[in-house]
Design a protein around this motif. Structure first.
Motif, short mmCIF file in Angstrom:
data_model
loop_
_atom_site.label_atom_id
_atom_site.label_comp_id
_atom_site.label_asym_id
_atom_site.label_seq_id
_atom_site.Cartn_x
_atom_site.Cartn_y
_atom_site.Cartn_z
N VAL A 89 0.84 -1.20 0.00
CA VAL A 89 0.00 0.00 0.00
C VAL A 89 0.87 1.25 0.00
CG1 VAL A 89 -1.63 1.36 1.38
CG2 VAL A 89 -1.99 -1.09 1.08
N GLU A 90 1.91 1.25 0.83
CA GLU A 90 2.79 2.42 0.87
C GLU A 90 3.56 2.58 -0.43
OE1 GLU A 90 5.95 4.66 3.81
OE2 GLU A 90 5.43 2.56 4.19
N HIS A 91 3.96 1.46 -1.02
CA HIS A 91 4.65 1.50 -2.32
C HIS A 91 3.75 2.13 -3.37
CE1 HIS A 91 6.72 -0.94 -5.77
NE2 HIS A 91 6.90 0.36 -5.89
N ASN A 107 8.05 0.55 -11.57
CA ASN A 107 8.88 -0.66 -11.48
C ASN A 107 9.91 -0.57 -10.37
OD1 ASN A 107 7.63 -1.78 -13.79
ND2 ASN A 107 8.93 -0.55 -15.13
N ALA A 108 9.71 0.37 -9.45
CA ALA A 108 10.68 0.57 -8.38
C ALA A 108 10.77 -0.65 -7.49
CB ALA A 108 10.27 1.79 -7.54
N LYS A 109 12.01 -0.97 -7.10
CA LYS A 109 12.23 -2.07 -6.16
C LYS A 109 11.94 -1.58 -4.75
CE LYS A 109 16.52 -2.77 -7.26
NZ LYS A 109 16.73 -1.78 -8.30
N PRO A 110 11.72 -2.51 -3.81
CA PRO A 110 11.42 -2.09 -2.44
C PRO A 110 12.49 -1.20 -1.83
CG PRO A 110 10.94 -4.41 -2.73
CD PRO A 110 11.62 -3.95 -3.99
N THR A 111 13.74 -1.32 -2.32
CA THR A 111 14.82 -0.52 -1.74
C THR A 111 15.05 0.79 -2.49
OG1 THR A 111 16.34 -1.88 -3.05
CG2 THR A 111 16.03 -2.47 -0.73
N ASP A 112 14.22 1.10 -3.48
CA ASP A 112 14.36 2.36 -4.20
C ASP A 112 13.69 3.51 -3.46
OD1 ASP A 112 15.82 1.21 -6.22
OD2 ASP A 112 14.09 0.81 -7.49
N PHE A 113 12.98 3.23 -2.41
CA PHE A 113 12.35 4.26 -1.59
C PHE A 113 12.32 3.74 -0.16
CE2 PHE A 113 9.25 1.43 -3.39
CZ PHE A 113 8.45 1.07 -2.32
N SER A 114 11.95 4.59 0.77
CA SER A 114 12.00 4.21 2.18
C SER A 114 10.60 4.03 2.75
CB SER A 114 12.75 5.27 2.99
OG SER A 114 14.10 5.34 2.59
#
Length: 212
Positions: A89-91, A107-114
């Motif tokens: 949900v946050e993604h 297509n951002a990976k989980p580690t591309d944002f906090s």
């Protein structure tokens, strides 16, 4: 390739940490489960499948070496699923708020944002509820309110002595224990997540510069 190595090593290490923390908690009569202390961090850094793998393998080890009921695996899985749903949900919100100029934001990976601290705390709270409902029900109907974790069973027995109501003692004792345990686990996972995210996003060149 670095990320796949990290997922494998981190998931295996987290399984071991979950097992040993729970086992040691039983030895010193620490009044928490500590059996999913790393599961949320795995779900955050590696995704749903590694999170579920961590949950299942952790409880399987406890089942073999610590006599924990195999049905409690469902509680572990619920923690990983709750974490992954809230992170998703946050993604999604992050992608929706991203600039239209960033075409690959979806297509951002989980580690591309906090992920936020708030998400981890919500995971701890909701996981406590799901674990309490599942765990207390399994404990009451299949194990006569026995969790095979002495420090937790002692709390249930103490409540039963006062109330003379086994179902209330099992559900109330399990709910309180799960709430503290899962919020604590979420807090630990938050700090582990932040450290792991920095490691994944650090290139070999940056790592070399940091050492010099």
């Amino acid at each position: 390739m670095k990320r796949y190595y990290f997922i494998t090593i981190f998931t295996v290490a987290s399984i071991a940490i979950n097992y040993f923390c729970s086992y040691l908690a039983g030895l010193i009569a620490f009044p928490l489960y500590l059996d999913s202390i790393m599961t949320i961090a795995v779900s955050a850094l590696c995704g749903l499948v590694p999170g579920i793998l961590c949950a299942v393998a952790s409880n399987f080890l406890l089942y073999i070496f610590a006599n924990t009921g195999i049905l409690f695996t469902l509680c572990h899985i619920s923690t990983a699923v709750v974490a992954s749903l809230i992170f998703r949900v946050e993604h999604k919100k992050c992608v929706q708020n991203a600039s239209p100029l960033h075409e690959n934001s979806g297509n951002a990976k989980p580690t591309d944002f906090s992920y936020s601290t708030e998400s981890f705390m919500w995971i701890g709270f909701i996981a406590a509820i799901t674990n309490s409902v599942l765990g207390d029900t399994i404990s009451y109907f299949f194990y006569s309110a026995n969790t095979t974790i002495p420090q937790v069973d002692n709390a249930v027995q103490g409540i039963y002595v006062v109330t003379k109501n086994l179902s209330f003692a099992a559900y109330f004792g399990g709910t309180v224990t799960n709430l503290i345990d899962k919020v604590f686990s979420a807090t630990v996972s938050l700090f582990v997540y932040r450290a792991g995210k920095r490691f994944i996003n650090t290139s070999p060149e940056q790592a070399l510069l940091q050492r010099t």
